[in-house]
Design a protein around this motif. Structure first.
Motif, short mmCIF file in Angstrom:
data_model
loop_
_atom_site.label_atom_id
_atom_site.label_comp_id
_atom_site.label_asym_id
_atom_site.label_seq_id
_atom_site.Cartn_x
_atom_site.Cartn_y
_atom_site.Cartn_z
N UNK A 4 0.83 -1.20 0.00
CA UNK A 4 0.00 0.00 0.00
C UNK A 4 0.87 1.25 0.00
N UNK A 5 0.32 2.33 -0.56
CA UNK A 5 0.87 3.64 -0.28
C UNK A 5 0.65 3.93 1.19
N UNK A 6 1.40 4.89 1.73
CA UNK A 6 1.35 5.08 3.18
C UNK A 6 -0.03 5.47 3.69
N UNK A 7 -0.86 6.06 2.84
CA UNK A 7 -2.19 6.46 3.29
C UNK A 7 -3.06 5.25 3.64
N UNK A 8 -2.77 4.12 3.04
CA UNK A 8 -3.60 2.93 3.26
C UNK A 8 -2.93 1.91 4.18
N UNK A 9 -1.84 2.35 4.80
CA UNK A 9 -1.09 1.46 5.68
C UNK A 9 -1.02 2.15 7.05
N UNK A 10 -1.21 1.42 8.12
CA UNK A 10 -1.08 2.03 9.45
C UNK A 10 -0.13 1.22 10.30
N UNK A 11 0.56 1.92 11.17
CA UNK A 11 1.37 1.25 12.17
C UNK A 11 0.48 1.00 13.38
N UNK A 12 0.24 -0.26 13.67
CA UNK A 12 -0.61 -0.62 14.80
C UNK A 12 0.26 -1.14 15.94
N UNK A 13 -0.09 -0.76 17.14
CA UNK A 13 0.60 -1.37 18.27
C UNK A 13 -0.41 -2.12 19.12
N UNK A 14 0.05 -3.22 19.64
CA UNK A 14 -0.79 -4.07 20.46
C UNK A 14 -0.13 -4.22 21.82
N UNK A 15 -0.88 -3.89 22.86
CA UNK A 15 -0.36 -4.13 24.19
C UNK A 15 -0.24 -5.63 24.37
N UNK A 16 0.85 -6.08 25.03
CA UNK A 16 0.95 -7.50 25.31
C UNK A 16 -0.08 -7.88 26.37
N UNK A 17 -0.42 -9.17 26.40
CA UNK A 17 -1.38 -9.65 27.38
C UNK A 17 -0.75 -9.64 28.77
N UNK A 18 -1.60 -9.62 29.78
CA UNK A 18 -1.14 -9.81 31.15
C UNK A 18 -0.32 -8.67 31.69
N UNK A 19 0.51 -9.00 32.68
CA UNK A 19 1.27 -7.98 33.40
C UNK A 19 2.21 -7.24 32.46
N UNK A 20 2.78 -7.98 31.52
CA UNK A 20 3.72 -7.36 30.59
C UNK A 20 3.09 -6.16 29.89
N UNK A 21 1.84 -6.32 29.46
CA UNK A 21 1.13 -5.22 28.81
C UNK A 21 0.83 -4.09 29.77
N UNK A 22 0.46 -4.48 30.99
CA UNK A 22 0.19 -3.44 32.00
C UNK A 22 1.44 -2.64 32.29
N UNK A 23 2.61 -3.28 32.12
CA UNK A 23 3.88 -2.58 32.32
C UNK A 23 4.25 -1.74 31.10
#
Ligand code: ZN
Length: 165
Positions: free
Chosen positions: A89-108
């Motif tokens: 995709x051109x950059x307009x149709x692409x996104x950088x997504x971030x996902x919190x990790x599950x559990x304590x790691x994500x809470x950190x």
């Protein structure tokens, strides 16, 4: 994928609060979703543009991931490839997504990031139901092979999010 009902979808989230899972906006009524043509259900929250969700069967369990889309990528590249389906995709149709990790790691505060189709419609791109604007590299794979490759990447991503130790 095997069809899901709304309560199952809301219960599936592994990396967001119960409040967020309860309040999020589903992409459509569950009965209107074309389940047989999906490897995962992915959508942007129509009421909260930076929020996105991915729900899929992972090792016989329903796993939902809450993602955050970054603002437009600051990369100097003009185009990029979806980390799930491989569509360019051109950059307009692409996104950088971030996902919190599950559990304590994500809470950190630990997250995993990946560039994906901004609309998360990977399954439709692979089936030719949506045409990307960008020119695609020549590839000699069947649709089934592309789907299999996407599933490998998807499950690898989910496994990484679930890895909490
Ligand atoms: Zn994609």
């Amino acid at each position: 994928m095997k069809p899901l009902g709304e309560p199952e979808i809301r219960k599936s989230f592994v990396n967001c609060s119960k409040g967020e899972a309860k309040g999020l906006t589903l992409p459509a009524r569950a009965v209107e979703i074309p389940w047989p043509e999906l490897e995962f259900l992915g959508w942007r929250d129509p009421k909260a543009a930076s929020r996105a969700y991915v729900v899929l069967w992972h090792e016989d369990e329903v796993v939902g991931l809450s993602l955050r889309a970054a603002d437009q990528p600051t990369s100097r590249l003009k185009s990029g490839m979806c980390g799930f389906c491989g569509t360019v995709h051109g950059l307009a149709d692409l996104s950088l997504f971030s996902s919190r990790r599950a559990g304590q790691s994500g809470k950190d505060g630990n997250t995993l990031g990946t560039y994906l189709c901004a609309n998360l419609q990977c399954c439709r791109y692979l089936r030719g139901k949506l045409q990307p604007d960008a020119i695609q590299p020549a590839e000699h794979l069947t649709v089934d092979e592309r789907i299999a490759r996407m599933e490998t990447k998807l499950h690898r991503f989910v496994t990484q999010v679930l890895e909490t130790r």
